[in-house]
Design an enzyme around this catalytic site. Structure first.
Site, PDB file in Angstrom:
ATOM      1  N   GLU A 201       0.817  -1.289  -0.034  1.00 21.22           N
ATOM      2  CA  GLU A 201       0.060   0.018   0.072  1.00 21.22           C
ATOM      3  C   GLU A 201       0.925   0.896  -0.010  1.00 21.22           C
ATOM      4  OE1 GLU A 201      -1.808   2.650   3.190  1.00 21.22           O
ATOM      5  OE2 GLU A 201      -2.063   0.603   3.945  1.00 21.22           O
TER       6      GLU A 201
ATOM      7  N   LYS B  42     -10.312  -1.593   9.113  1.00 17.43           N
ATOM      8  CA  LYS B  42      -8.818  -1.605   9.396  1.00 17.43           C
ATOM      9  C   LYS B  42      -9.109  -1.165  11.014  1.00 17.43           C
ATOM     10  CE  LYS B  42      -6.316   2.201   8.442  1.00 17.43           C
ATOM     11  NZ  LYS B  42      -5.771   2.970   7.696  1.00 17.43           N
TER      12      LYS B  42
END
Length: 213
Positions: A40, A128
């Protein structure tokens, strides 16, 4: 495989937040050689969108996402650059919807059961939990009681010392930041150490998968 299926299979996501993206090829090459297949790039990294394009070009079997996606506009820009999944630090309905329109999963940051369920209702399959270090490894089991249908990624404070505890405690994936790629190693161009750390994380994952098989 879909991006979410890859994340669930690989379990380990390298979060890259650096001050200069000129070394992105060396960083990702080191992660790749160490076994990492999901990365990411945070949107507050200079040249983040170009970095996403470059990684897609140079590492076609690496799943590349964008992080620190704060709004729908940033989500759309990331997707246009080639991001296959998006991570956000907070819960935003418009950001999730922007990803959904393009078939790109958005993983928003949450801390409470209410936020987790709200994210799921907005269309997120995974959330998350950030910062995970504040809530501890057992929080996944607590959430799984009433909300077993929501996938959980732990982000914030994941290290080589605690990764095994997280993976053994019902977390579906781990977002690993400075323990894997940090400004000191990058400044020193110590890409070998990044590769070594990546390999150690992979070894932890493989050990757990072996024991649970």
């Amino acid at each position: 495989m879909t991006p979410m299926e890859i994340i669930l299979k690989e379990q380990l996501i390298s979060i890259i937040r650096i001050e200069n993206s000129s070394t992105i090829e060396q960083i990702v090459s080191s992660l790749y050689n160490g076994g990492i297949r999901v990365v990411e790039i945070t949107m507050n990294t200079p040249g983040a969108l170009d970095a996403i394009r470059k990684i897609n070009e140079l590492f076609p079997d690496m799943l590349v996402g964008a992080g620190t996606v704060l709004n729908a506009e940033a989500a759309e820009e990331s997707i246009q650059a080639g991001a296959k999944f998006l991570l956000a630090p907070a819960l935003s309905q418009s950001t999730i919807q922007a990803g959904s329109r393009e078939g790109v999963p958005v993983i928003p940051g949450v801390m409470t059961p209410t936020e987790a369920l709200t994210a799921y209702e907005y269309g997120s399959e995974m959330v998350k939990v950030f910062p995970a270090r504040t809530l501890g490894t057992e929080y996944a089991k607590d959430l799984a009681g009433p909300l077993p249908f929501i996938k959980l990624m732990a982000v914030g404070g994941i290290t080589l010392n605690n990764a095994q505890n997280y993976l053994e405690s019902s977390w579906h994936s781990l977002g690993i930041g400075s323990e894997l790629v940090n400004s000191k190693l990058v400044a020193e161009e110590n890409f070998e150490e990044i590769e070594n750390k990546a390999r150690k994380f992979i070894e932890i994952r493989e050990k757990i998968n072996f024991l649970s098989s």
